[in-house]
Design a protein around this motif. Structure first.
Motif, PDB file in Angstrom:
ATOM      1  N   CYS A   1       0.836  -1.200   0.000  1.00 34.61           N
ATOM      2  CA  CYS A   1       0.000   0.000   0.000  1.00 34.61           C
ATOM      3  C   CYS A   1       0.871   1.250   0.000  1.00 34.61           C
ATOM      4  CB  CYS A   1      -0.906   0.022   1.228  1.00 34.61           C
ATOM      5  SG  CYS A   1      -2.015  -1.387   1.309  1.00 34.61           S
ATOM      6  N   SER A   2       0.561   2.165  -0.910  1.00 31.88           N
ATOM      7  CA  SER A   2       1.243   3.453  -1.016  1.00 31.88           C
ATOM      8  C   SER A   2       0.189   4.499  -1.336  1.00 31.88           C
ATOM      9  CB  SER A   2       2.308   3.408  -2.118  1.00 31.88           C
ATOM     10  OG  SER A   2       2.939   4.670  -2.262  1.00 31.88           O
ATOM     11  N   GLY A   3      -0.292   5.191  -0.303  1.00 28.16           N
ATOM     12  CA  GLY A   3      -1.394   6.127  -0.516  1.00 28.16           C
ATOM     13  C   GLY A   3      -2.595   5.357  -1.048  1.00 28.16           C
ATOM     14  N   PRO A   4      -3.218   5.846  -2.142  1.00 27.30           N
ATOM     15  CA  PRO A   4      -4.390   5.145  -2.684  1.00 27.30           C
ATOM     16  C   PRO A   4      -4.039   3.878  -3.472  1.00 27.30           C
ATOM     17  CG  PRO A   4      -3.869   7.040  -4.045  1.00 27.30           C
ATOM     18  CD  PRO A   4      -2.937   7.093  -2.859  1.00 27.30           C
ATOM     19  N   LEU A   5      -2.747   3.661  -3.730  1.00 28.86           N
ATOM     20  CA  LEU A   5      -2.305   2.516  -4.528  1.00 28.86           C
ATOM     21  C   LEU A   5      -2.219   1.258  -3.677  1.00 28.86           C
ATOM     22  CD1 LEU A   5      -1.136   1.497  -7.258  1.00 28.86           C
ATOM     23  CD2 LEU A   5       1.120   2.110  -6.354  1.00 28.86           C
ATOM     24  N   GLN A   6      -2.848   0.164  -4.140  1.00 28.79           N
ATOM     25  CA  GLN A   6      -2.761  -1.126  -3.488  1.00 28.79           C
ATOM     26  C   GLN A   6      -2.386  -2.161  -4.535  1.00 28.79           C
ATOM     27  OE1 GLN A   6      -6.298  -2.092  -1.292  1.00 28.79           O
ATOM     28  NE2 GLN A   6      -5.895  -0.521   0.234  1.00 28.79           N
ATOM     29  N   LEU A   7      -1.261  -2.872  -4.286  1.00 34.90           N
ATOM     30  CA  LEU A   7      -0.758  -3.855  -5.227  1.00 34.90           C
ATOM     31  C   LEU A   7      -0.640  -5.216  -4.571  1.00 34.90           C
ATOM     32  CD1 LEU A   7       2.223  -1.845  -6.783  1.00 34.90           C
ATOM     33  CD2 LEU A   7      -0.119  -2.040  -7.655  1.00 34.90           C
ATOM     34  N   ARG A   8      -0.988  -6.268  -5.301  1.00 32.54           N
ATOM     35  CA  ARG A   8      -0.736  -7.635  -4.869  1.00 32.54           C
ATOM     36  C   ARG A   8       0.724  -7.931  -5.197  1.00 32.54           C
ATOM     37  NH1 ARG A   8      -5.579 -10.652  -3.993  1.00 32.54           N
ATOM     38  NH2 ARG A   8      -4.078 -12.226  -3.323  1.00 32.54           N
ATOM     39  N   VAL A   9       1.479  -8.433  -4.203  1.00 30.93           N
ATOM     40  CA  VAL A   9       2.905  -8.693  -4.356  1.00 30.93           C
ATOM     41  C   VAL A   9       3.265  -9.994  -3.639  1.00 30.93           C
ATOM     42  CG1 VAL A   9       3.440  -6.215  -4.462  1.00 30.93           C
ATOM     43  CG2 VAL A   9       3.589  -7.408  -2.267  1.00 30.93           C
ATOM     44  N   LEU A  10       4.533 -10.394  -3.798  1.00 32.16           N
ATOM     45  CA  LEU A  10       5.118 -11.463  -3.007  1.00 32.16           C
ATOM     46  C   LEU A  10       6.205 -10.820  -2.168  1.00 32.16           C
ATOM     47  CD1 LEU A  10       5.403 -14.211  -5.742  1.00 32.16           C
ATOM     48  CD2 LEU A  10       3.660 -13.977  -3.972  1.00 32.16           C
ATOM     49  N   ALA A  11       6.232 -11.092  -0.871  1.00 33.84           N
ATOM     50  CA  ALA A  11       7.169 -10.419   0.026  1.00 33.84           C
ATOM     51  C   ALA A  11       7.757 -11.404   1.026  1.00 33.84           C
ATOM     52  CB  ALA A  11       6.467  -9.280   0.760  1.00 33.84           C
ATOM     53  N   GLU A  12       8.833 -10.970   1.661  1.00 34.05           N
ATOM     54  CA  GLU A  12       9.479 -11.784   2.698  1.00 34.05           C
ATOM     55  C   GLU A  12       9.176 -11.273   4.097  1.00 34.05           C
ATOM     56  OE1 GLU A  12      13.620 -11.764   1.681  1.00 34.05           O
ATOM     57  OE2 GLU A  12      13.398 -13.588   0.500  1.00 34.05           O
ATOM     58  N   GLN A  13       8.742 -10.010   4.205  1.00 35.05           N
ATOM     59  CA  GLN A  13       8.442  -9.453   5.527  1.00 35.05           C
ATOM     60  C   GLN A  13       7.410  -8.351   5.404  1.00 35.05           C
ATOM     61  OE1 GLN A  13      12.387  -8.193   6.598  1.00 35.05           O
ATOM     62  NE2 GLN A  13      12.042  -6.112   5.893  1.00 35.05           N
ATOM     63  N   GLU A  14       6.729  -8.106   6.499  1.00 34.79           N
ATOM     64  CA  GLU A  14       5.762  -7.022   6.565  1.00 34.79           C
ATOM     65  C   GLU A  14       6.478  -5.744   6.990  1.00 34.79           C
ATOM     66  OE1 GLU A  14       1.547  -8.210   7.856  1.00 34.79           O
ATOM     67  OE2 GLU A  14       2.879  -9.381   9.158  1.00 34.79           O
ATOM     68  N   GLY A  15       5.823  -4.603   6.772  1.00 36.24           N
ATOM     69  CA  GLY A  15       6.359  -3.337   7.233  1.00 36.24           C
ATOM     70  C   GLY A  15       6.745  -2.416   6.092  1.00 36.24           C
ATOM     71  N   PRO A  16       7.566  -1.404   6.392  1.00 31.61           N
ATOM     72  CA  PRO A  16       7.973  -0.432   5.376  1.00 31.61           C
ATOM     73  C   PRO A  16       8.682  -1.132   4.220  1.00 31.61           C
ATOM     74  CG  PRO A  16       8.670   0.280   7.563  1.00 31.61           C
ATOM     75  CD  PRO A  16       8.169  -1.126   7.700  1.00 31.61           C
ATOM     76  N   ALA A  17       8.400  -0.670   3.008  1.00 26.33           N
ATOM     77  CA  ALA A  17       8.992  -1.303   1.830  1.00 26.33           C
ATOM     78  C   ALA A  17       8.930  -0.366   0.633  1.00 26.33           C
ATOM     79  CB  ALA A  17       8.253  -2.597   1.512  1.00 26.33           C
ATOM     80  N   HIS A  18       9.622  -0.756  -0.418  1.00 28.50           N
ATOM     81  CA  HIS A  18       9.524  -0.124  -1.727  1.00 28.50           C
ATOM     82  C   HIS A  18       9.056  -1.193  -2.707  1.00 28.50           C
ATOM     83  CE1 HIS A  18      12.166   2.860   0.125  1.00 28.50           C
ATOM     84  NE2 HIS A  18      11.768   3.683  -0.827  1.00 28.50           N
TER      85      HIS A  18
END
Length: 169
Positions: free
Chosen positions: A56-73
């Motif tokens: 999530c970045s402001g109004p943008l929500q993207l489905r992704v694959l990640a290794e951890q939760e929290g702040p990201a790019h």
């Protein structure tokens, strides 16, 4: 970057899989967003490593694959995005964003298209595709791309996950 060596490798590998957001910015990356990753609990199986998540970045929500939760790019290369004139049928491309074309730049055989879809995205398609789809400023389009096409840089380490590592398209 800033007098520090952040990544080594052959140019094509470094460009396609930058190690950190700083490397991506140094290389002139488009579609680099800062936000937060949240695990999608209903889809996660313990012990799998990478997990389906929502960036999530402001109004943008993207489905992704990640290794951890929290702040990201999150980084999506312009050539990974498909442009459609109407809503697509269900597919494996989990990200489907409606937006409006703000600008079209012709450069050689490519059209660089700027689309406002929650955030500003740059998309690269051929001139022929742009003409066939009748894409121009002010036209509403749908951008689609797979969760695995999104490179996620999480936390301070800034490690990027490449699509080849995920096993999921």
């Amino acid at each position: 970057v800033g007098g520090r060596l952040l990544q080594t490798g052959i140019p094509s590998q470094v460009f396609q899989h930058p190690a950190t957001p700083d490397v991506a910015l140094f290389l002139g990356a488009d579609n680099l967003f800062q936000g937060r990753v949240r695990k999608l609990e209903e889809e996660y199986q313990a012990g799998e490593g990478r997990f389906p998540a929502l960036f999530c970045s402001g109004p943008l929500q993207l489905r992704v694959l990640a290794e951890q939760e929290g702040p990201a790019h999150a980084l999506i290369h312009p050539y990974e995005i498909t442009v459609l004139r109407e809503q697509p049928p269900p597919s494996s491309a989990l990200n489907q964003l409606e937006g409006v074309i703000e600008r079209v730049d012709e450069r050689g055989a490519l059209s660089h298209i700027s689309v406002r879809a929650g955030q500003l995205f740059r998309v690269d398609i051929t001139r022929g595709s742009r003409r066939r789809l009748e894409l121009a400023e002010g036209v509403t389009v749908v951008l689609t791309f797979k969760a695995a096409a999104v490179r996620v840089y999480g936390g301070a380490a800034g490690r990027v996950e490449s699509p080849g590592e995920t096993g999921l398209q």
